[in-house]
Design an enzyme around this catalytic site. Structure first.
Site, mmCIF file in Angstrom:
data_model
loop_
_atom_site.group_PDB
_atom_site.id
_atom_site.type_symbol
_atom_site.label_atom_id
_atom_site.label_comp_id
_atom_site.label_asym_id
_atom_site.label_seq_id
_atom_site.Cartn_x
_atom_site.Cartn_y
_atom_site.Cartn_z
ATOM 1 C CG ASP A 116 92.433 6.606 10.533
ATOM 2 O OD1 ASP A 116 91.916 5.992 10.973
ATOM 3 O OD2 ASP A 116 93.045 7.560 11.222
ATOM 4 C CD GLU A 171 87.489 5.587 11.018
ATOM 5 O OE1 GLU A 171 87.513 5.397 12.245
ATOM 6 O OE2 GLU A 171 88.686 6.246 10.851
#
Length: 345
Positions: free
Chosen positions: A207, A231
């Site tokens: 993330d 990400e």
């Protein structure tokens, strides 16, 4: 003592079930929000989308044939560690060393991994190394990062073109971990290694990678020892591409924006992107290709045409890279922004 520790780490690495990026290139991934996919008791009643809805590890086990029958051979699930109460999505961790009890026990998660492997489905776990749960400055609520020196000084990201801010300030007022603190980095590296080893995890999704210094990902990548995909939520190819020099893969976010613009508009943008991206990414064949995910409105919310959505999905399956399909798309979900794009299946 240092030599002994290095030897121990190397021995442990040998026992990790390493799935290489070459192997992951042959997989197609079904993204699941654990809380929203399936309850273990079979109940399918609706719920309030702003909090927990009851989906869990056992519920996923019961529905593996549903995933397998669609042709997917890997799943990406929500972060599994203990979270701030009400944070059903898993991105607000409070304790790295306990599992989220809403999703199940350690035995439940081990059973999920075993059941997946028995069906040749690989398991990718979402991981957060940038921030913790929304505890303000009461760091005593976080294990193990319970001291002010474990965090950057308080400030908010308001200029996403300022990389210093992006890496050192808070996203949505979430306390920002200070990777420059040697103990913080060492702890995160040891934790991810032990997590993968303990549960036999095949890969990890990372993330908020752009909000952490690139040098940190070099060490985290080595400590994990399995395939990682990050990400980098940005439409600029030049900005996103360099993160693949520090990780096995990133999601092809620039392509994501082009897919929607093309299938609901002009394909010229997609044609231009094809030629431009070729010389930018170190290894485009490992990039994650997607039409939807949990951070954006559903395709059908912005482009209400099932035929165009189907074509966009087929395109994502055939484009160079690793296809990632967001749960519920197969049932034409059309939710708006968070949490309405995180419907119960």
């Amino acid at each position: 003592m240092k030599i002994l520790k290095v030897i121990t780490v190397l021995v442990l690495l040998a026992y990790i079930n390493c799935r290489t990026k070459e192997e992951w290139k042959t997989r197609s991934i079904y993204q699941i929000l654990t809380d929203r996919f399936a309850r273990s008791n079979g109940d399918t009643s609706k719920c309030y989308l702003g909090s927990y809805c009851g989906g869990n590890f056992r519920g996923i086990i019961n529905r593996l044939d549903y995933i397998k029958d669609m042709g997917f051979n890997a799943i990406w699930i929500s972060p599994i560690v203990e979270n701030y109460e009400g944070s059903y999505h898993g991105y607000h961790f409070t304790n790295l060393y306990k599992l989220n009890s809403h999703f199940g026990t350690e035995d439940d998660f081990k059973a999920l991994v075993s059941a997946c492997h028995a069906k040749d489905i690989w398991v990718m776990v979402d991981v957060v190394a940038n921030h913790v749960g929304p505890v303000g400055t009461d760091y005593s609520k976080i294990n193990p990062f319970n001291l002010p020196e474990h965090y950057h000084d308080m400030c908010d990201i308001y200029d996403w073109n300022n990389q210093w801010q992006v890496e050192n300030c808070r996203l949505s007022n979430l306390p920002d971990l200070k990777q420059e603190n040697w103990w913080v980095t060492q702890t995160l590296n040891e934790w991810i290694h032990e997590l993968i080893l303990k549960y036999n995890i095949d890969g990890i999704r990372l993330d908020t990678v752009v909000e952490v210094p690139k040098w940190f990902w070099d060490g985290f990548r080595e400590a994990a020892g399995v395939f990682q995909i990050g990400e980098a939520f940005n439409g600029n190819v030049d900005y996103v591409a360099d993160y693949q020099n520090h990780l096995d893969s990133v999601f092809n976010y620039p392509l994501y924006f082009k897919i929607e613009a093309s299938f609901c508009g002009s394909f010229k943008e997609l044609e231009n992107y094809w030629y431009y991206m070729r010389g930018k990414y170190p290894a485009p064949e490992y990039l994650g290709v997607f039409v939807e995910n949990h951070d954006n409105q559903r395709f059908l919310n912005r482009c209400n045409n099932r035929g165009k959505f189907t074509n966009a999905v087929v395109f994502s399956l055939l484009w160079e890279g690793i296809p990632v399909f967001y749960y519920g798309g197969e049932q034409y979900f059309n939710g708006d922004t968070d949490p309405y794009n995180r419907e119960t299946l």
